[in-house]
Design an enzyme around this catalytic site. Structure first.
Site, PDB file in Angstrom:
ATOM      1  N   PRO A 117      -4.969  -1.930  -6.216  1.00 23.16           N
ATOM      2  CA  PRO A 117      -3.781  -2.170  -7.036  1.00 23.16           C
ATOM      3  C   PRO A 117      -2.575  -2.707  -6.270  1.00 23.16           C
ATOM      4  O   PRO A 117      -2.313  -2.301  -5.137  1.00 23.16           O
ATOM      5  CB  PRO A 117      -3.470  -0.795  -7.636  1.00 23.16           C
ATOM      6  CG  PRO A 117      -4.221   0.184  -6.827  1.00 23.16           C
ATOM      7  CD  PRO A 117      -5.420  -0.535  -6.283  1.00 23.16           C
ATOM      8  N   ASN A 118      -1.884  -3.611  -6.946  1.00 28.71           N
ATOM      9  CA  ASN A 118      -0.634  -4.227  -6.484  1.00 28.71           C
ATOM     10  C   ASN A 118      -0.822  -5.289  -5.409  1.00 28.71           C
ATOM     11  O   ASN A 118       0.145  -5.939  -5.016  1.00 28.71           O
ATOM     12  CB  ASN A 118       0.376  -3.159  -6.009  1.00 28.71           C
ATOM     13  CG  ASN A 118       0.795  -2.237  -7.138  1.00 28.71           C
ATOM     14  OD1 ASN A 118       1.335  -2.705  -8.134  1.00 28.71           O
ATOM     15  ND2 ASN A 118       0.514  -0.947  -7.014  1.00 28.71           N
ATOM     16  N   ARG A 153       5.890  -8.716  -3.146  1.00 31.03           N
ATOM     17  CA  ARG A 153       5.943  -7.262  -3.066  1.00 31.03           C
ATOM     18  C   ARG A 153       6.418  -6.819  -1.679  1.00 31.03           C
ATOM     19  O   ARG A 153       5.728  -7.049  -0.680  1.00 31.03           O
ATOM     20  CB  ARG A 153       4.538  -6.721  -3.307  1.00 31.03           C
ATOM     21  CG  ARG A 153       4.401  -5.252  -3.116  1.00 31.03           C
ATOM     22  CD  ARG A 153       2.941  -4.841  -3.032  1.00 31.03           C
ATOM     23  NE  ARG A 153       2.855  -3.397  -3.002  1.00 31.03           N
ATOM     24  CZ  ARG A 153       1.794  -2.714  -2.638  1.00 31.03           C
ATOM     25  NH1 ARG A 153       0.698  -3.350  -2.293  1.00 31.03           N
ATOM     26  NH2 ARG A 153       1.813  -1.411  -2.620  1.00 31.03           N
ATOM     27  N   TYR A 191       4.803  -5.980   3.731  1.00 29.89           N
ATOM     28  CA  TYR A 191       3.499  -6.636   3.561  1.00 29.89           C
ATOM     29  C   TYR A 191       3.491  -8.113   3.933  1.00 29.89           C
ATOM     30  O   TYR A 191       2.437  -8.753   3.893  1.00 29.89           O
ATOM     31  CB  TYR A 191       3.009  -6.440   2.121  1.00 29.89           C
ATOM     32  CG  TYR A 191       2.804  -4.988   1.759  1.00 29.89           C
ATOM     33  CD1 TYR A 191       1.792  -4.241   2.365  1.00 29.89           C
ATOM     34  CD2 TYR A 191       3.643  -4.339   0.846  1.00 29.89           C
ATOM     35  CE1 TYR A 191       1.613  -2.906   2.062  1.00 29.89           C
ATOM     36  CE2 TYR A 191       3.470  -3.003   0.534  1.00 29.89           C
ATOM     37  CZ  TYR A 191       2.457  -2.286   1.147  1.00 29.89           C
ATOM     38  OH  TYR A 191       2.281  -0.959   0.853  1.00 29.89           O
ATOM     39  N   ASN A 246      -9.650  -2.922   0.880  1.00 32.47           N
ATOM     40  CA  ASN A 246      -8.290  -2.377   0.934  1.00 32.47           C
ATOM     41  C   ASN A 246      -8.088  -1.591  -0.363  1.00 32.47           C
ATOM     42  O   ASN A 246      -7.802  -2.175  -1.414  1.00 32.47           O
ATOM     43  CB  ASN A 246      -7.246  -3.489   1.067  1.00 32.47           C
ATOM     44  CG  ASN A 246      -5.851  -2.900   1.282  1.00 32.47           C
ATOM     45  OD1 ASN A 246      -5.604  -1.734   0.995  1.00 32.47           O
ATOM     46  ND2 ASN A 246      -4.934  -3.706   1.786  1.00 32.47           N
ATOM     47  N   ALA A 256      -3.198   1.991  -2.986  1.00 37.06           N
ATOM     48  CA  ALA A 256      -2.768   3.368  -3.240  1.00 37.06           C
ATOM     49  C   ALA A 256      -3.926   4.310  -3.585  1.00 37.06           C
ATOM     50  O   ALA A 256      -3.811   5.528  -3.383  1.00 37.06           O
ATOM     51  CB  ALA A 256      -1.710   3.392  -4.347  1.00 37.06           C
ATOM     52  N   ARG A 314       4.141   5.474   7.952  1.00 39.90           N
ATOM     53  CA  ARG A 314       4.976   5.373   6.751  1.00 39.90           C
ATOM     54  C   ARG A 314       5.164   6.755   6.100  1.00 39.90           C
ATOM     55  O   ARG A 314       5.111   7.764   6.796  1.00 39.90           O
ATOM     56  CB  ARG A 314       4.357   4.340   5.797  1.00 39.90           C
ATOM     57  CG  ARG A 314       4.255   2.950   6.446  1.00 39.90           C
ATOM     58  CD  ARG A 314       3.649   1.927   5.523  1.00 39.90           C
ATOM     59  NE  ARG A 314       4.465   1.760   4.318  1.00 39.90           N
ATOM     60  CZ  ARG A 314       4.021   1.175   3.194  1.00 39.90           C
ATOM     61  NH1 ARG A 314       2.784   0.721   3.138  1.00 39.90           N
ATOM     62  NH2 ARG A 314       4.819   1.067   2.154  1.00 39.90           N
TER      63      ARG A 314
HETATM   64  C1  DQA Z   1      -1.857  -0.562   1.772  1.00 31.84           C
HETATM   65  C2  DQA Z   1      -1.144   0.755   2.152  1.00 31.84           C
HETATM   66  C3  DQA Z   1      -1.117   1.705   0.973  1.00 31.84           C
HETATM   67  O1  DQA Z   1      -0.422   2.892   1.340  1.00 31.84           O
HETATM   68  C4  DQA Z   1      -0.385   1.081  -0.198  1.00 31.84           C
HETATM   69  O2  DQA Z   1      -0.440   1.933  -1.319  1.00 31.84           O
HETATM   70  C5  DQA Z   1      -0.862  -0.286  -0.524  1.00 31.84           C
HETATM   71  C6  DQA Z   1      -1.220  -1.206   0.558  1.00 31.84           C
HETATM   72  C7  DQA Z   1      -1.798  -1.584   2.917  1.00 31.84           C
HETATM   73  O3  DQA Z   1      -2.576  -2.542   2.860  1.00 31.84           O
HETATM   74  O4  DQA Z   1      -0.982  -1.472   3.831  1.00 31.84           O
HETATM   75  O5  DQA Z   1      -0.873  -0.689  -1.686  1.00 31.84           O
HETATM   76  O6  DQA Z   1      -3.220  -0.279   1.502  1.00 31.84           O
END
Ligand code: DQA
Length: 141
Positions: A7-8, A15, A20, A71, A74, A104
């Site tokens: 997700p995302n 983002r 990122y 990946n 979350a 983090r």
């Molecule tokens: C992530 C790290 C995760 O904590 C986060 O929720 C993401 C991206 C990363 O690629 O750094 O969505 O997986």
């Protein structure tokens, strides 16, 4: 082999670019395909925000003995359903993160999937995927 993104990650580029980076999912896809070509791997890149769809892809990989770079985004931190799907793997599965979750927020320090992955690569930006693809090329038969 598959490169699966949770997700995302479709929002890469806009983002939180300080975390990122400025590159998009399209850039990531091109990077993975190009790296795969150099390594002799045929790479299919997918992204979903949907846990059920991700689990279906992991089942597909397990049934086809397909190596995976994942990946979980979350989902990493709380999805026991994803963990149980990964535990069924029949080929190497490398967990990757763009950022370094250990550096983090506290909730990112836990990965519920790490113990069932082959290994984890985190904190190298999009290079994390390149390193993971190299790992697959070295260990996959
Ligand atoms: C992530 C790290 C995760 O904590 C986060 O929720 C993401 C991206 C990363 O690629 O750094 O969505 O997986």
């Amino acid at each position: 082999m598959y490169v699966l993104n949770g997700p995302n990650l479709s929002r890469l580029g806009t983002r939180e670019p300080d975390v990122y980076g400025a590159e998009t999912l399209a850039d990531l896809t091109a990077l993975c395909r190009d790296t795969g070509r150099e390594l002799g791997l045929s790479v299919e890149v997918r992204q979903t925000d949907d846990e059920a769809e991700m689990i279906a892809w992991l089942h597909e990989a397990a049934d086809g003995r397909v190596p995976v770079v994942l990946n979980p985004a979350a989902f990493t931190h709380y999805s026991y359903a994803l963990r149980d799907a990964i535990a069924q793997r029949t080929a190497p599965l490398i967990e990757v993160h763009i950022s370094n979750p250990a550096a983090r927020e506290e909730f990112r320090h836990t990965s519920v999937v790490a113990a069932v992955a082959t290994g984890t690569i985190a904190g190298f930006g999009l290079r994390s995927y390149v390193l993971a693809l190299q790992a697959v090329a070295e260990i996959a038969q």
